[in-house]
Every structure is written in C-alpha cells, then in structure tokens.
Scaffold this motif. Structure first.
Motif, PDB file in Angstrom:
ATOM      1  N   LEU A  54       0.924  -1.249  -0.014  1.00  0.00           N
ATOM      2  CA  LEU A  54       0.067   0.012  -0.105  1.00  0.00           C
ATOM      3  C   LEU A  54       0.894   1.209   0.178  1.00  0.00           C
ATOM      4  O   LEU A  54       0.628   2.139  -0.663  1.00  0.00           O
ATOM      5  CB  LEU A  54      -0.917   0.043   1.219  1.00  0.00           C
ATOM      6  CG  LEU A  54      -2.273  -1.015   1.232  1.00  0.00           C
ATOM      7  CD1 LEU A  54      -2.787  -1.067   2.433  1.00  0.00           C
ATOM      8  CD2 LEU A  54      -3.131  -0.394   0.001  1.00  0.00           C
ATOM      9  N   GLY A  55       1.915   1.149   0.719  1.00  0.00           N
ATOM     10  CA  GLY A  55       2.860   2.447   0.796  1.00  0.00           C
ATOM     11  C   GLY A  55       3.559   2.767  -0.781  1.00  0.00           C
ATOM     12  O   GLY A  55       3.551   3.669  -1.181  1.00  0.00           O
ATOM     13  N   GLU A  56       4.043   1.661  -1.176  1.00  0.00           N
ATOM     14  CA  GLU A  56       4.713   1.725  -2.471  1.00  0.00           C
ATOM     15  C   GLU A  56       3.666   2.102  -3.619  1.00  0.00           C
ATOM     16  O   GLU A  56       4.037   3.108  -4.571  1.00  0.00           O
ATOM     17  CB  GLU A  56       5.272   0.456  -3.072  1.00  0.00           C
ATOM     18  CG  GLU A  56       6.478   0.008  -2.119  1.00  0.00           C
ATOM     19  CD  GLU A  56       7.189  -1.228  -2.629  1.00  0.00           C
ATOM     20  OE1 GLU A  56       7.508  -1.284  -3.801  1.00  0.00           O
ATOM     21  OE2 GLU A  56       7.100  -2.346  -2.120  1.00  0.00           O
ATOM     22  N   ALA A  57       2.506   1.755  -3.477  1.00  0.00           N
ATOM     23  CA  ALA A  57       1.324   2.123  -4.456  1.00  0.00           C
ATOM     24  C   ALA A  57       0.772   3.517  -4.211  1.00  0.00           C
ATOM     25  O   ALA A  57       0.767   4.254  -5.164  1.00  0.00           O
ATOM     26  CB  ALA A  57       0.135   1.130  -4.371  1.00  0.00           C
ATOM     27  N   HIS A  58       0.791   3.772  -3.056  1.00  0.00           N
ATOM     28  CA  HIS A  58       0.407   5.460  -2.904  1.00  0.00           C
ATOM     29  C   HIS A  58       1.668   6.277  -3.225  1.00  0.00           C
ATOM     30  O   HIS A  58       1.508   7.492  -4.092  1.00  0.00           O
ATOM     31  CB  HIS A  58       0.313   5.607  -1.265  1.00  0.00           C
ATOM     32  CG  HIS A  58      -1.209   5.313  -0.912  1.00  0.00           C
ATOM     33  ND1 HIS A  58      -2.166   6.185  -1.172  1.00  0.00           N
ATOM     34  CD2 HIS A  58      -1.757   4.214  -0.093  1.00  0.00           C
ATOM     35  CE1 HIS A  58      -3.148   5.686  -0.763  1.00  0.00           C
ATOM     36  NE2 HIS A  58      -3.255   4.460   0.006  1.00  0.00           N
ATOM     37  N   PHE A  59       2.855   5.663  -3.305  1.00  0.00           N
ATOM     38  CA  PHE A  59       4.212   6.522  -3.256  1.00  0.00           C
ATOM     39  C   PHE A  59       4.037   6.592  -4.998  1.00  0.00           C
ATOM     40  O   PHE A  59       4.407   7.711  -5.631  1.00  0.00           O
ATOM     41  CB  PHE A  59       5.287   6.004  -3.196  1.00  0.00           C
ATOM     42  CG  PHE A  59       6.552   6.264  -3.535  1.00  0.00           C
ATOM     43  CD1 PHE A  59       7.174   7.644  -2.797  1.00  0.00           C
ATOM     44  CD2 PHE A  59       7.315   6.088  -4.743  1.00  0.00           C
ATOM     45  CE1 PHE A  59       8.405   8.016  -3.392  1.00  0.00           C
ATOM     46  CE2 PHE A  59       8.316   6.364  -5.326  1.00  0.00           C
ATOM     47  CZ  PHE A  59       8.960   7.537  -4.564  1.00  0.00           C
ATOM     48  N   VAL A  60       3.964   5.459  -5.893  1.00  0.00           N
ATOM     49  CA  VAL A  60       3.920   5.410  -7.346  1.00  0.00           C
ATOM     50  C   VAL A  60       2.793   6.532  -7.807  1.00  0.00           C
ATOM     51  O   VAL A  60       3.206   7.262  -8.809  1.00  0.00           O
ATOM     52  CB  VAL A  60       3.912   4.297  -7.873  1.00  0.00           C
ATOM     53  CG1 VAL A  60       3.866   4.143  -9.272  1.00  0.00           C
ATOM     54  CG2 VAL A  60       5.307   3.393  -7.374  1.00  0.00           C
TER      55      VAL A  60
END
Length: 482
Positions: free
Chosen positions: A138-144
């Motif tokens: 979830l953190g990576e997807a929000h970042f991207v």
C-alpha cells in the motif's frame, strides 16, 4: 483517453522482463485475475514490482530517458545534435500535440497510476496477505501514484486526478486544478510515509521505495507548493538518516569518490530503477545514450549562458560529471556531454554496475537550503548550500544579504548539481517567479530567451496529446496549442 487510461480488470504484469530482479519470487504469468493476485504475499508483491520493471524495460520511456532528456532540451541543459523533428520540437519549445514523446509522457504515468490504484484496491480488500506485506505494498502504491501525478502536473499543468481503477468513471474526467493535484500528491506521500519503513524491501537494493523515498519526494512537493516550513522539516528528516551520505572523495579511484554516485545502491541513492534489460552489455538507458562511442549526440549547451560554462573553476562536478570529446577537424572542436553515468556498454555478460537514479540524497540539502532561505533563515540556508559546495571542492558562500540574493545562490547550485536528472532544471525555471518581468512571468521567461530565439511563456506547459483530446470530450487543450 480510454486508449491511454487502461487497466483490464486484472493486475497487468510484465511478461517481457523478469520481476525476480527486484524480489526473489517466481516470474508471474502474463495476467493474474485479481482474486488470485492478492491471495499470497509473493503474487501481490509481483504486481507491484512489475510496475518498476515496466518503468525501465524499454528505451525512451517516461521513467528512464524521456523525462530527463525532454526536460533538459526544453530548458537550457543539452540538445540532440542531429536533426530529428520530434526532439527539435522540445529543443525549440514548439511541441505538436501529435509528438510521439509527449504522448508517452502523458500515457505511461497514467498506466502506472491505474495499476497502483488496482493494487491499492486489491491489497486493501485482501484477507490473506500478511500485515507487513499489506503495509509495504500500500505504501509503495501510494508513492507511485503520487510520483506519477507529480510529474504529470509539472509537465502539463491541470491534469485529471485518477484515484480509482474504475475506467468508465475516469475516462471522461475533466482536468483537475494543479493545486488539487498537489494536495492529492501530498496526501498520498503522507500516507506512504506512515506505511513504509526505513529498510528497503525484497532483496535490500534501493530499487523499491522506502520511507525515506516518500519523505524526500514529500519535501519536494512541499517546496514546490510554497510550504517552506514543512519542506524544511521533511528534508531534515532525510538528511538526519545515517543510511545516506554524499560521496565526496576527489580521488576518482576511491570507492567514496563522487564519480561513483550513480553506481547501483550507492550511499547517495534514495530510489533507483534496477536494470532489467541488459542486452549488449547495457547498464542504464541513460548511460547507453548519453555516453558516446565517439562524437556525442547529446551535447551540453555552450556560449555565455550555456550549461557547459555554468560551472565555477575547480568544481569537481564538472571534472566528474561532464565528459568531453574533441574531434579531428581543423581546427578541432570539443563537445561536452552529461557524464554522470559512466557505462555506455559494459563487458558482455558482466553484472550491471549502474542503476537509473530517480531520487538522490543531495537533493535534500538543496530543498532545505531553498526552504530556509525563503523563510529568511539566510545563514542556515547558506550552510546547506555549502555542504553541497564543499563536496564539489568549492569555497564556502557567505550569508546572502537578502532572499533574492540567496535564491540566486540556490539556482546556481541546483543547476550544476541536478543537471541531466529528471527535468529538475526545467521544473525549477517554471516554478520560480521572474526576477526581471511581470508578476505572471516565470524564471523561464528570464533565462530561456537568452538561448532560444522563439521562446513563448505558453511553452512552459507541454500540449495535451492529440489522442487524449480526441477520446475525451471534456479535455481542454493548454494555451498556445490550439
């Protein structure tokens, strides 16, 4: 925009490059239905790392070459030496909406946004993923999603804000005001910071975003939106992280030499894209194109206002990051080119030594220095710039007498530190106010007419691509392109 905004009811995974370069899992099938993707940690992770693989799999893509090269040519950094109409349009700031590369700069970020949205939806709904994996993905997807919206709004201005994977509801969206896009970018990065940890996931290489990557991009977003106090706070958090440091040894044979800043997993790397296509001994696409076999095609601008002459005498950045080639003409002519990446073609079969740099530690000092100067913390801001200058072997700056003088220092250091990296110079010239003209003018209006005879203020935004205009009846073209 239906042709450009797509996701096909599944999580699309790359079948052309290997995701296990990022994590040690089996290669995914071409497509996995969403109910299967988010059952196991391994397949859910494959969905996310497939995005990074696709970002860097091919040449002249949004996430490797295009943003850097088209930004550099749109600004005053370097140009393509041969005649090529699609590149000349960027160099001359006269881009057609039909330009192939402006289409890629629009469509690919939206592809990655859609895939991030699908991952957010699937991971959130999953009841079988481990808590640690859910938070990381979830953190990576929000970042991207934040990363892609950031670049879209800086290139095109107001852009559709896509926060779901629902194609029918998104395909005819109007352009969202830039301020609202930035608010969403900041919200995504704040959420990413909460979810991510300092350690890099997977194989521990710096090729998947961690908490520090989200913090650095958040600092930049705050700086760009004028929230200088928060930009200072976030940049300080990055600077205080002992996992990162500036490579400053002047000896180019030393492992701590700044000439090695762009090696894979260097101490300056906050986020890199791993090599996923090494055919012919290639490392990065950037190095493969910018490092010449003989006469360079990508040449730094010259003349009194050119980048080649912007470095102070003795600046180690010039010695380490600018290459030169002198031909055999009479009289001989010397050309200068970006030389941050050293590998054009490596030894056949050898492991890659360089990765594509996306976020770099030095930017944190430049962000904090600018943010402090804008808050009239002139001495503190000067100190941050001097950290960068000390690494470059230059004498320390004195405390500026005013914000305006301090910003002149900021502009110089950002220009010679961040050149040929992700369009920094192009974005800087557009976001800073003019120091010589009317209030609605930008710094680009001061600088670019000095080397571009046909500069117009409307060129600060790229045109909305023809395909997006054709397929979305609610899309409005940017001024100057009708």
């Amino acid at each position: 925009m239906k042709a450009l905004y797509y996701i096909i009811g599944v999580v699309l995974l790359s079948s052309t490059v290997s995701c296990n370069k990022y994590v040690d899992i089996e290669n995914p099938k071409d497509q996995l239905v969403s109910s299967s993707v988010f059952v196991s940690d391994a397949t859910a992770t494959a969905a996310m790392v497939g995005v990074y693989s696709d970002m860097n799999a091919y040449n002249y893509q949004f996430a490797n070459v295009l943003t850097t090269f088209m930004g550099a040519m749109s600004a005053d950094e370097f140009a393509y030496a041969a005649t090529f109409a699609s590149f000349d349009e960027f160099k001359n700031n006269a881009i057609s909406p039909d330009n192939t590369y402006v289409g890629i700069l629009w469509s690919q970020p939206y592809d990655f946004i859609y895939r991030s949205n699908a991952i957010i939806k699937g991971v959130t709904a999953s009841t079988t993923l481990s808590a640690a994996t859910k938070n990381q993905l979830l953190g990576e997807a929000h970042f991207v999603r934040a990363f892609c919206h950031f670049y879209l709004t800086n290139m095109f201005g107001d852009v559709p804000l896509i926060l779901t994977a629902d194609v029918p509801s998104n395909s005819n969206l109007k352009r969202t005001p830039k301020a609202d896009v930035y608010a969403a970018v900041i919200a995504d990065l704040v959420e990413a910071k909460k979810l991510l940890i300092n350690a890099y996931p997977g194989n521990q290489e710096r090729t998947r975003p961690n908490k520090t990557a989200a913090t650095l991009l958040l600092a930049r977003a705050y700086l760009y939106t004028g929230n200088n106090g928060q930009a200072e706070t976030e940049a300080t958090e990055v600077i205080n992280n002992a996992d990162y440091s500036l490579l400053k040894n002047p000896d180019q044979t030393n492992a701590a030499s700044m000439s090695k800043a762009f090696l894979k997993n260097s101490s300056e790397a906050v986020w890199q894209l791993q090599v996923v296509n090494t055919l012919g001994g290639r490392n990065t696409w950037e190095g493969n194109l910018m490092v010449p076999a003989s006469t360079p095609y990508y040449r730094l601008t010259t003349g009194p206002n050119g980048l080649a002459n912007a470095f102070e005498a003795g600046d180690r950045r010039y010695a380490n990051w600018v290459g030169s080639y002198t031909n055999t003409a009479t009289p001989p002519v010397t050309y200068y080119y970006p030389f941050k990446y050293k590998v054009r073609v490596g030894a056949s079969g050898a492991a890659a030594t360089e990765y594509s740099m996306v976020l770099r530690f030095a930017e944190a000092y430049l962000i904090r220095g600018e943010a402090r100067i804008q808050q009239s913390k002139l001495s503190d801001g000067k100190d941050d710039l001097n950290v960068i200058r000390d690494r470059a072997g230059l004498t320390a700056l004195s405390t500026p007498a005013s914000i305006a003088v301090g910003m002149t220092m900021v502009e110089q250091e950002r220009r010679v530190e961040l050149f040929a990296e992700w369009g920094h110079r192009w974005f800087d010239l557009k976001r800073w106010k003019s120091v010589t003209g009317a209030g609605d003018k930008s710094r680009a209006d001061d600088v670019l007419p000095l080397i571009k005879t046909n500069w117009k203020s409307t060129a600060a935004l790229f045109p909305i691509p023809t395909e997006a205009m054709r397929t979305n009846p609610n899309m409005v073209q940017n001024p100057g392109y009708n």
